[in-house]
Design an enzyme around this catalytic site. Structure first.
Site, PDB file in Angstrom:
ATOM      1  N   TYR A 253       0.854  -1.195   0.000  1.00 15.10           N
ATOM      2  CA  TYR A 253       0.000   0.000   0.000  1.00 15.10           C
ATOM      3  C   TYR A 253       0.882   1.234   0.000  1.00 15.10           C
ATOM      4  O   TYR A 253       1.974   1.236   0.579  1.00 15.10           O
ATOM      5  CB  TYR A 253      -0.919  -0.049   1.245  1.00 15.10           C
ATOM      6  CG  TYR A 253      -1.898   1.095   1.336  1.00 15.10           C
ATOM      7  CD1 TYR A 253      -2.705   1.429   0.254  1.00 15.10           C
ATOM      8  CD2 TYR A 253      -2.025   1.831   2.514  1.00 15.10           C
ATOM      9  CE1 TYR A 253      -3.600   2.479   0.334  1.00 15.10           C
ATOM     10  CE2 TYR A 253      -2.928   2.875   2.613  1.00 15.10           C
ATOM     11  CZ  TYR A 253      -3.706   3.202   1.509  1.00 15.10           C
ATOM     12  OH  TYR A 253      -4.590   4.241   1.590  1.00 15.10           O
ATOM     13  N   TYR A 263      -3.156   5.328   8.958  1.00 13.94           N
ATOM     14  CA  TYR A 263      -2.661   3.973   8.679  1.00 13.94           C
ATOM     15  C   TYR A 263      -1.470   3.759   9.602  1.00 13.94           C
ATOM     16  O   TYR A 263      -0.317   3.865   9.208  1.00 13.94           O
ATOM     17  CB  TYR A 263      -2.260   3.883   7.204  1.00 13.94           C
ATOM     18  CG  TYR A 263      -2.034   2.470   6.689  1.00 13.94           C
ATOM     19  CD1 TYR A 263      -3.107   1.626   6.422  1.00 13.94           C
ATOM     20  CD2 TYR A 263      -0.753   1.990   6.435  1.00 13.94           C
ATOM     21  CE1 TYR A 263      -2.905   0.345   5.928  1.00 13.94           C
ATOM     22  CE2 TYR A 263      -0.543   0.719   5.939  1.00 13.94           C
ATOM     23  CZ  TYR A 263      -1.617  -0.098   5.689  1.00 13.94           C
ATOM     24  OH  TYR A 263      -1.411  -1.367   5.186  1.00 13.94           O
TER      25      TYR A 263
END
Ligand SMILES: NC(=O)c1ccc[n+]([C@@H]2O[C@H](COP(=O)([O-])OP(=O)(O)OC[C@H]3O[C@@H](n4cnc5c(N)ncnc54)[C@H](O)[C@@H]3O)[C@@H](O)[C@H]2O)c1
Length: 374
Positions: A253, A263
């Site tokens: 990612y 995140y």
């Protein structure tokens, strides 16, 4: 088995009677709201016709493929994975990237084995048996994806000696056995002898919702263990049973290289490690076993794991508004890229991070920033 086989078959994927958009998205599309809206757009209808799965391994399906080719007169490059066997680690429902990759590889003719996290195994196998996934198991030729075997797996443990007592006696692990990475590789070897394709589609960060500044050492190391070292371990243990010419894929990612607030918990670090390891492992596995190693940097998808982070719908909206390609990202697009990357068509690609994100990674400006409208 080597990776050199490539016949001249190419099929048209759209089946009569099923709307192209439904086939394209199945149940693995990233955002249902955008998906529904976009299903009406002809761009998807025309794109869906270009998917290039191959037949399944049974002779019935081979005949179907030959017929499909001769009827359509289709020419071009096939993605042909017939005769290949894939082990896909990280499939526990039909919403994630692992499932979409399994489907794409199956559509191209590969035999599918999956590794399912032990605590999720029961519900996955029960759902599979009861036909809950039958609609989303549908392949472009109308057949249902077959999973040759589901293996229990916990990729944070390499050998049984590594498993702490509280996990061994945990009731979520009761009834399952041989689920450490080493044991799974040994069982696959006993069952099938060898594999050609290894897919790592798993991640776990217990403190993912915490900013890095508030992440504990334990949480950080757990994220790295489950999301990065798990790939090192899987490749380490599966490499001896991978046929030369084979390939492996993981999922990463953009948070590995750009700041994505939210995140957290060391997950951005874990993805950075995974991408770096992809390069080093490409060298080592390439020299040692003629195995290619790549990672797909995927755009946001509303999977079970992503929902646990808490803001995935916003990330999907953000991507739609700001990416160069203003369309929904379908999990199938990641699946198709994986099928290409593990196929002989990608025989010179290794050590790469391939973006499948509608181009979002290339943007340097958020078009929907309020600053721009003043
Ligand atoms: N969803 C996204 O937006 C997105 C974007 C980029 C990359 N990815 C990556 O894609 C991969 C697949 O995730 P997904 O989003 O499709 O979600 P998912 O929930 O379908 O897949 C994650 C899987 O990991 C499994 N898992 C967790 N811990 C495990 C362990 N210790 N051993 C074995 N399996 C374990 C879970 O059971 C689950 O099946 C992950 O690496 C994820 O980081 C996801």
């Amino acid at each position: 088995m080597g990776a050199s086989a490539a016949s001249g078959l190419q099929m048209l994927a759209v089946r009569p009677g099923i709307p192209a958009c439904k086939q394209m998205f199945g149940s693995t599309s990233a955002v249902s709201a955008f998906g529904r809206a976009l299903c009406t757009r002809t761009v998807f209808a025309s794109r869906a016709r270009t998917t290039t799965p191959g037949p399944l391994i049974s002779s019935t399906h081979s005949r179907f493929a030959v017929r499909a080719m001769s009827q359509s007169g289709a020419q071009g490059l096939p993605i042909d994975l017939r005769g290949k066997r894939a082990f896909i680690a990280g499939v526990a429902d039909d919403n994630g990237y692992g499932w979409a990759i399994a489907k794409a590889l199956a559509a191209a003719g590969a035999e599918i084995l999956v590794g399912t996290w032990v605590p999720a195994l029961n519900i996955f196998e029960t759902s599979l048996r009861r036909g809950k996934f039958d609609e989303s198991r549908k392949l472009p030729d109308g057949s249902l994806m077959e999973i040759a075997k589901v293996y229990p797996l916990d990729a944070v443990y390499d050998t049984i000696e590594d498993v702490p007592e509280d996990v061994k006696t945990n009731k979520r692990y009761a009834g399952a056995s041989n689920w450490t990475v080493k044991e799974v590789a040994e069982t696959v070897k006993n069952d099938f002898g060898s594999i050609d394709i290894l897919v790592h589609s798993l991640a776990n960060g217990p403190e993912v919702t915490k900013p890095l500044l508030e992440t504990s050492r334990k949480g950080y190391l757990a994220a790295i263990s489950a999301s990065s070292y798990s790939f090192v371990s899987l490749l380490q243990h599966f490499l001896p049973i991978m046929n030369p010419g084979g390939a492996s894929i993981s999922l990463t990612y953009i948070a590995s290289e750009r700041i994505i607030p939210g995140y957290g918990g060391g997950m951005s670090s874990a993805k950075a490690a995974l991408e770096s390891d992809t390069r080093v492992l490409a060298y080592e596995a390439g020299r040692k076993g003629k195995i290619r190693v790549n990672t797909i940097s995927a755009g946001p998808l509303g999977s079970r794991a992503a929902k646990a982070i808490g803001f995935i719908e916003k990330m999907i909206d953000y991507s739609y508004v700001n990416a160069p390609l203003q369309k929904e990202l379908s999990a199938d697009e990641v699946g198709n890229t994986a099928a290409f990357l593990v196929s002989p068509l990608a025989s010179a690609i290794t050590g790469s991070t391939i973006y499948v994100d509608n181009g979002l990674n290339t943007m340097g400006l958020a078009l929907d920033s309020p600053t721009l409208s003043t």
